[in-house]
Design a protein around this motif. Structure first.
Motif, PDB file in Angstrom:
ATOM      1  N   ARG A 165      -6.876  -0.772   4.699  1.00 24.32           N
ATOM      2  CA  ARG A 165      -6.090  -1.687   5.540  1.00 24.32           C
ATOM      3  C   ARG A 165      -7.016  -2.646   6.292  1.00 24.32           C
ATOM      4  O   ARG A 165      -6.756  -3.852   6.363  1.00 24.32           O
ATOM      5  CB  ARG A 165      -5.226  -0.891   6.517  1.00 24.32           C
ATOM      6  CG  ARG A 165      -4.228  -1.772   7.237  1.00 24.32           C
ATOM      7  CD  ARG A 165      -3.196  -0.988   8.020  1.00 24.32           C
ATOM      8  NE  ARG A 165      -2.147  -1.910   8.449  1.00 24.32           N
ATOM      9  CZ  ARG A 165      -0.910  -1.916   8.022  1.00 24.32           C
ATOM     10  NH1 ARG A 165      -0.532  -1.033   7.128  1.00 24.32           N
ATOM     11  NH2 ARG A 165      -0.037  -2.803   8.453  1.00 24.32           N
TER      12      ARG A 165
ATOM     13  N   LEU B  83       0.799   3.047   5.743  1.00 18.57           N
ATOM     14  CA  LEU B  83       1.339   2.569   4.474  1.00 18.57           C
ATOM     15  C   LEU B  83       2.450   1.555   4.662  1.00 18.57           C
ATOM     16  O   LEU B  83       2.960   1.358   5.761  1.00 18.57           O
ATOM     17  CB  LEU B  83       1.902   3.762   3.683  1.00 18.57           C
ATOM     18  CG  LEU B  83       0.968   4.933   3.408  1.00 18.57           C
ATOM     19  CD1 LEU B  83       1.750   6.096   2.816  1.00 18.57           C
ATOM     20  CD2 LEU B  83      -0.168   4.513   2.476  1.00 18.57           C
TER      21      LEU B  83
ATOM     22  N   ALA C  85      -7.163   5.158   3.585  1.00 22.53           N
ATOM     23  CA  ALA C  85      -6.068   4.261   3.924  1.00 22.53           C
ATOM     24  C   ALA C  85      -6.455   3.340   5.075  1.00 22.53           C
ATOM     25  O   ALA C  85      -6.170   2.135   5.053  1.00 22.53           O
ATOM     26  CB  ALA C  85      -4.827   5.069   4.290  1.00 22.53           C
TER      27      ALA C  85
ATOM     28  N   LEU D 276       0.866  -1.184   0.000  1.00 23.40           N
ATOM     29  CA  LEU D 276       0.000   0.000   0.000  1.00 23.40           C
ATOM     30  C   LEU D 276       0.898   1.227   0.000  1.00 23.40           C
ATOM     31  O   LEU D 276       1.644   1.466   0.959  1.00 23.40           O
ATOM     32  CB  LEU D 276      -0.911   0.005   1.229  1.00 23.40           C
ATOM     33  CG  LEU D 276      -1.851   1.219   1.360  1.00 23.40           C
ATOM     34  CD1 LEU D 276      -2.813   1.310   0.169  1.00 23.40           C
ATOM     35  CD2 LEU D 276      -2.641   1.156   2.673  1.00 23.40           C
ATOM     36  N   ASN D 277       0.859   1.984  -1.083  1.00 21.38           N
ATOM     37  CA  ASN D 277       1.721   3.158  -1.212  1.00 21.38           C
ATOM     38  C   ASN D 277       0.908   4.434  -1.369  1.00 21.38           C
ATOM     39  O   ASN D 277      -0.282   4.397  -1.679  1.00 21.38           O
ATOM     40  CB  ASN D 277       2.690   2.978  -2.392  1.00 21.38           C
ATOM     41  CG  ASN D 277       2.021   3.202  -3.746  1.00 21.38           C
ATOM     42  OD1 ASN D 277       1.728   4.324  -4.131  1.00 21.38           O
ATOM     43  ND2 ASN D 277       1.766   2.107  -4.485  1.00 21.38           N
ATOM     44  N   ALA D 278       1.574   5.564  -1.146  1.00 19.52           N
ATOM     45  CA  ALA D 278       0.960   6.868  -1.397  1.00 19.52           C
ATOM     46  C   ALA D 278       2.027   7.835  -1.862  1.00 19.52           C
ATOM     47  O   ALA D 278       3.215   7.674  -1.558  1.00 19.52           O
ATOM     48  CB  ALA D 278       0.261   7.407  -0.152  1.00 19.52           C
TER      49      ALA D 278
ATOM     50  N   CYS E 183      -2.057   2.179  -4.861  1.00 17.30           N
ATOM     51  CA  CYS E 183      -1.725   3.574  -4.603  1.00 17.30           C
ATOM     52  C   CYS E 183      -2.969   4.365  -4.224  1.00 17.30           C
ATOM     53  O   CYS E 183      -4.046   4.171  -4.794  1.00 17.30           O
ATOM     54  CB  CYS E 183      -1.111   4.219  -5.841  1.00 17.30           C
ATOM     55  SG  CYS E 183      -0.844   6.006  -5.664  1.00 17.30           S
TER      56      CYS E 183
END
Length: 248
Positions: free
Chosen positions: A234, A25, A230, A7-9, A218
């Motif tokens: 999750r 993240l 987010a 999980l990215n941002a 993303c």
């Protein structure tokens, strides 16, 4: 058996939610200071990401601060190479100062969207970045010309999908100028992600499924709902037996 996904941002862009997002993240794409942010913002964000154990990536874009790097620019190949080298070089130096290395590259905004349509352009960007930091993996928009370019040059790549963006039938993102291009409902976004990861396919706005290698998700740090989204992602992924961890 549980599945795994990153999980990215996009961070370091001065949007004010970075510190909280970093605690959720597994990877961070850190702005290199041209399309937004600053050298100080890049360093501050990279330090936070390092301390949280996140995978750290360079996030270069067009030198287009007024439009957040989201205006398409036509550059000569040499100018594009220099723009990428400059930004990746800056990020690499900052990372070295904190005792870490850049683990991946992810193109930003209009540059990313253009590279998703044009494998030749994507290859120029990727080769230039790898000249500066050969060990990086390329985070590519799954099932687009970005992936095609990464495969053509034999680079290691990560297939990425978007939590907060709608898709066209060709796996490209719906333009932000169109209604519904950006998703704002955290529950809707999380539900769609579980479907895509479970099915191994991008779900287009039309409902069409596009087979894809999905290794990273993303969400955009400048989306107002990013933090709530987010947390919901999750939670929903955990319930579905999908583990969050940065790419190997």
């Amino acid at each position: 058996m549980a599945r795994r996904v990153d999980l990215n941002a996009d961070l370091g862009e001065g949007c004010g939610q970075d510190a909280a997002l970093i605690q959720i993240l597994t990877s961070a794409n850190i702005c290199c200071g041209l399309h937004a942010g600053s050298p100080a913002e890049m360093a501050h964000t990279m330090r936070l990401a390092r301390d949280a154990g996140l995978g750290i990536g360079a996030h270069p874009g067009y030198d287009d601060r007024a439009n957040f790097g989201r205006t398409r620019c036509q550059l000569a190949a040499d100018d594009l190479r220099d723009l990428i080298r400059y930004q990746v070089g800056a990020a690499k130096s900052v990372a070295a100062g904190f005792g870490v290395t850049l683990e991946h590259l992810k193109l930003h905004g209009a540059m990313a969207n253009m590279a998703a349509e044009d494998a030749e352009m994507a290859e120029i960007c990727y080769r230039a970045a790898l000249e500066v930091e050969p060990a990086m993996r390329l985070m590519t928009i799954a099932a687009t010309a970005q992936q095609e370019a990464a495969e053509a040059i034999g680079a290691r790549w990560i297939g990425e999908i978007f939590a907060d963006r709608a898709y066209r039938d060709d796996a490209r993102l719906v333009d932000r100028s169109e209604d519904g291009a950006v998703l704002h409902d955290p529950q809707e976004a999380a539900e769609r992600l579980v479907t895509m990861i479970t099915e191994g396919a991008i779900v287009a706005r039309s409902g069409k499924r596009i087979a894809a290698r999905i290794e990273s998700i993303c969400l955009h740090g400048d989306t107002p709902e990013a933090l709530e989204m987010a947390r919901e992602i999750r939670s929903r992924l955990s319930t579905a037996g999908i583990d969050l961890m940065k790419p190997d």
